[in-house]
Design an enzyme around this catalytic site. Structure first.
Site, PDB file in Angstrom:
ATOM      1  CB  SER A  38       1.312  -5.847   5.662  1.00  8.67           C
ATOM      2  OG  SER A  38       1.481  -4.932   4.316  1.00  8.67           O
ATOM      3  CG  HIS A  68       5.670  -2.782   4.309  1.00  8.54           C
ATOM      4  ND1 HIS A  68       5.946  -4.016   3.673  1.00  8.54           N
ATOM      5  CD2 HIS A  68       4.034  -2.870   4.546  1.00  8.54           C
ATOM      6  CE1 HIS A  68       4.600  -4.672   3.284  1.00  8.54           C
ATOM      7  NE2 HIS A  68       3.686  -3.970   4.078  1.00  8.54           N
ATOM      8  CG  HIS A 107       3.098  -3.008  -1.755  1.00 12.00           C
ATOM      9  ND1 HIS A 107       3.764  -2.223  -0.562  1.00 12.00           N
ATOM     10  CD2 HIS A 107       2.946  -4.227  -1.246  1.00 12.00           C
ATOM     11  CE1 HIS A 107       3.689  -3.254   0.550  1.00 12.00           C
ATOM     12  NE2 HIS A 107       3.133  -4.032  -0.118  1.00 12.00           N
ATOM     13  CE1 TYR A 115       0.268   0.115  -1.471  1.00 11.67           C
ATOM     14  CE2 TYR A 115      -0.283  -1.795  -1.862  1.00 11.67           C
ATOM     15  CZ  TYR A 115       0.014  -1.024  -1.112  1.00 11.67           C
ATOM     16  OH  TYR A 115       0.199  -1.530   0.071  1.00 11.67           O
ATOM     17  CD  GLU A 116       4.792   1.285  -1.256  1.00 12.07           C
ATOM     18  OE1 GLU A 116       5.474   2.194  -0.962  1.00 12.07           O
ATOM     19  OE2 GLU A 116       4.876   0.068  -1.382  1.00 12.07           O
ATOM     20  CB  ALA A 149      -0.835  -9.502   6.062  1.00  9.06           C
ATOM     21  CG  MET A 154      -3.122  -5.498  -2.458  1.00  9.04           C
ATOM     22  SD  MET A 154      -3.681  -3.796  -1.801  1.00  9.04           S
ATOM     23  CE  MET A 154      -5.350  -4.042  -1.240  1.00  9.04           C
ATOM     24  CB  SER A 155       2.845  -7.885  -1.904  1.00 11.79           C
ATOM     25  OG  SER A 155       2.707  -8.987  -0.953  1.00 11.79           O
ATOM     26  CG  ASN A 214      -9.296  -9.492   6.053  1.00  4.95           C
ATOM     27  OD1 ASN A 214      -8.066  -9.604   5.990  1.00  4.95           O
ATOM     28  ND2 ASN A 214     -10.402  -9.129   5.237  1.00  4.95           N
ATOM     29  CG  HIS A 230      -3.038  -1.221   6.234  1.00  2.73           C
ATOM     30  ND1 HIS A 230      -2.622  -1.998   5.473  1.00  2.73           N
ATOM     31  CD2 HIS A 230      -2.178  -0.529   6.989  1.00  2.73           C
ATOM     32  CE1 HIS A 230      -1.347  -2.136   5.599  1.00  2.73           C
ATOM     33  NE2 HIS A 230      -0.876  -1.411   6.489  1.00  2.73           N
TER      34      HIS A 230
END
Length: 282
Positions: free
Chosen positions: A35, A66, A88, A90-91, A118, A219-220, A243, A255
């Site tokens: 990301s 992306h 991902h 979650y997609e 990220a 998340m990846s 962050n 995001h």
């Protein structure tokens, strides 16, 4: 309920053949850009570009930041295949479909994989804009059974029970540390933990992740690294800290923050990656 997908080898081979027909480049190094880091692909010379949606079997990237392109070309003299973005779990894709591009890289002859992402900083010593070399990971999805190697094992891909104890190559990490020092880039080493997403972490979850020894969360990456390790690839993992999460003074992540941090992280990540490739030799 998550879905297991048994993808036949012929589908991977069709994607690899499609790519070979459209480029003269024969990469030996693969790079996955996370990301906000897609701009790194602009440094690739002699580039041939292909949209994920054009390549048979590739999952489309639907998240902002992306672009969903494969970039074939040269970087610091090396023939490379760059994924400008990723899909991902979650997609809505199966974990096997998420890792589809890594299997295609294996068929294309790639033996070294550089994965970037990220991530939220869990270690209180981290600051936004820092880089973290991934020394190890905690794959909570895989520990719960959502593992890209689930199902019958094909010996031609790799062993039934792959050893991941050294999947993040120590020699590549040493090259990255040297490159970061030479470029004056703040760099740490640590443990990356993957959550399923897409919801961000609660304060209680942040406390838990710190307790189990994680330094950064995202998340990846972990499923890709599992497949790369199964394939016998050398792996270098880099997290850009977008962050820092403090459960006692919690600021909900956004995001947009990830994408904004990418503007700081891209030049730093590019300097380190190019430094690694220069030190890697032919």
């Amino acid at each position: 309920m998550w879905v297991h997908e048994a993808i036949p080898r012929a589908e991977y081979e069709a994607a690899a053949a499609w790519i070979r027909e459209r480029t003269a480049h024969r990469p030996r190094i693969g790079i996955v850009l996370g990301s906000g880091l897609a701009a790194l692909a602009e440094a690739v010379s002699e580039a041939d570009r292909m949209a994920f949606t054009e390549i048979p079997g590739f999952p489309a990237a639907t998240v902002e930041g992306h672009p969903g392109q494969v970039v074939m070309g040269r970087l610091e003299g090396h023939p490379v295949m760059v994924l400008q973005g990723r899909a991902h779990f979650y997609e809505g894709y199966s974990i096997q479909r998420v890792t589809f591009p890594i299997r295609v890289m294996q068929l294309l002859g790639i033996r070294t994989l550089i994965v970037t992402n990220a991530a939220g900083g869990l270690n209180p010593a981290f600051r936004p804009g820092d880089l973290m070399l991934i020394r190890d990971h905690i794959g909570l999805l895989g520990m719960a059974g959502v593992n890209p190697l689930r199902g019958p094992n094909e010996a031609a891909w790799g062993p039934r029970f792959p050893d991941l104890s050294q999947v993040y190559d120590p020699t590549l990490r040493a090259l990255a540390r040297a490159a970061a020092e030479a470029e004056g880039v703040p760099v740490h080493e640590g443990v990356y933990v993957m959550l399923g997403g897409p919801s961000f972490e609660t304060p209680a979850e942040v406390r838990f992740l710190r307790l189990i020894g994680a330094d950064a969360v995202g998340m990846s990456t972990v499923p890709e690294v599992i497949v790369a390790g199964h394939a016998g690839m050398r792996v270098l993992g880099l997290s850009g800290i977008s962050n820092v999460l403090n459960p006692e003074a919690f600021h909900p992540p956004r995001h947009e923050e990830v994408l904004e941090a990418g503007r700081i992280l891209v030049p730093r990540m590019q300097a380190v990656l190019r430094g690694v490739l220069r030190r890697l030799g032919p």
